[in-house]
Design a protein around this motif. Structure first.
Motif, mmCIF file in Angstrom:
data_model
loop_
_atom_site.group_PDB
_atom_site.id
_atom_site.type_symbol
_atom_site.label_atom_id
_atom_site.label_comp_id
_atom_site.label_asym_id
_atom_site.label_seq_id
_atom_site.Cartn_x
_atom_site.Cartn_y
_atom_site.Cartn_z
ATOM 1 N N CYS A 42 45.005 30.432 45.867
ATOM 2 C CA CYS A 42 45.125 30.864 47.694
ATOM 3 C C CYS A 42 44.791 30.337 48.061
ATOM 4 O O CYS A 42 45.683 30.028 49.902
ATOM 5 N N ARG A 47 46.553 31.537 51.830
ATOM 6 C CA ARG A 47 47.115 33.403 51.740
ATOM 7 C C ARG A 47 45.510 33.789 50.883
ATOM 8 O O ARG A 47 45.105 33.108 50.403
ATOM 9 N N ASN A 48 45.137 35.123 52.305
ATOM 10 C CA ASN A 48 44.051 35.205 51.845
ATOM 11 C C ASN A 48 44.536 36.866 51.090
ATOM 12 O O ASN A 48 43.209 37.376 50.646
ATOM 13 N N ILE A 50 45.433 39.198 48.395
ATOM 14 C CA ILE A 50 46.105 39.318 47.201
ATOM 15 C C ILE A 50 46.681 40.355 46.203
ATOM 16 O O ILE A 50 46.164 41.317 46.937
ATOM 17 N N TYR A 81 38.902 37.425 51.696
ATOM 18 C CA TYR A 81 40.244 37.450 50.458
ATOM 19 C C TYR A 81 40.686 39.096 50.921
ATOM 20 O O TYR A 81 39.150 39.336 51.125
#
Length: 127
Positions: A42, A47-48, A50, A81
């Motif tokens: 991440c 990227r947050n 998933i 996240y």
């Protein structure tokens, strides 16, 4: 290693596939490895969101699940996240529902699904 972890980077999210077996006595250690790796991915891919597909045979003891979630920040897991998890069947869904509850109670966003389409829809809801 009794599991595999593969990933793909998409424009708005990270897709992760975990398959294998939960080894009695190594449940916590191996789960820490998996989730630390995902947290690192991440960070490196910025990227947050998933989308995780989990197919693990076996079960974690309840204490292991709680300890894992409790140690999430030490593994690099951030509260921003958003984790959408697709499992193969009802048994896996029921097994991971405790983890989902604990994650959400500790301020993380996680939801379990049996279908990819629903998981992806939830992941991007409110975006």
């Amino acid at each position: 290693m009794p599991y595999t972890l593969e990933h793909r980077v998409h424009p708005e999210y990270l897709e992760v596939h975990i398959k294998g077996e939960i080894v009695p006595g190594k449940e916590f250690k191996e789960a820490q490895e998996r989730w630390s790796t995902i947290a690192d991915l991440c960070k490196t891919t910025t990227r947050n969101f998933i989308l995780a597909f989990i197919d693990l045979k076996g079960q974690h003891p309840t204490s292991s699940k709680f300890n894992l979630v409790n140690a999430a920040t030490n593994m690099g897991w951030l509260p921003d996240y958003k984790l959408s998890v697709v499992v193969k069947n009802e048994e896996q869904f029921n097994h991971l529902s405790f983890t989902e509850t604990v994650m959400n109670n500790l301020g993380y966003e996680m939801k379990l699904f049996l279908k990819r389409k629903e998981a992806k829809k939830w992941l991007f809801a409110g975006k």
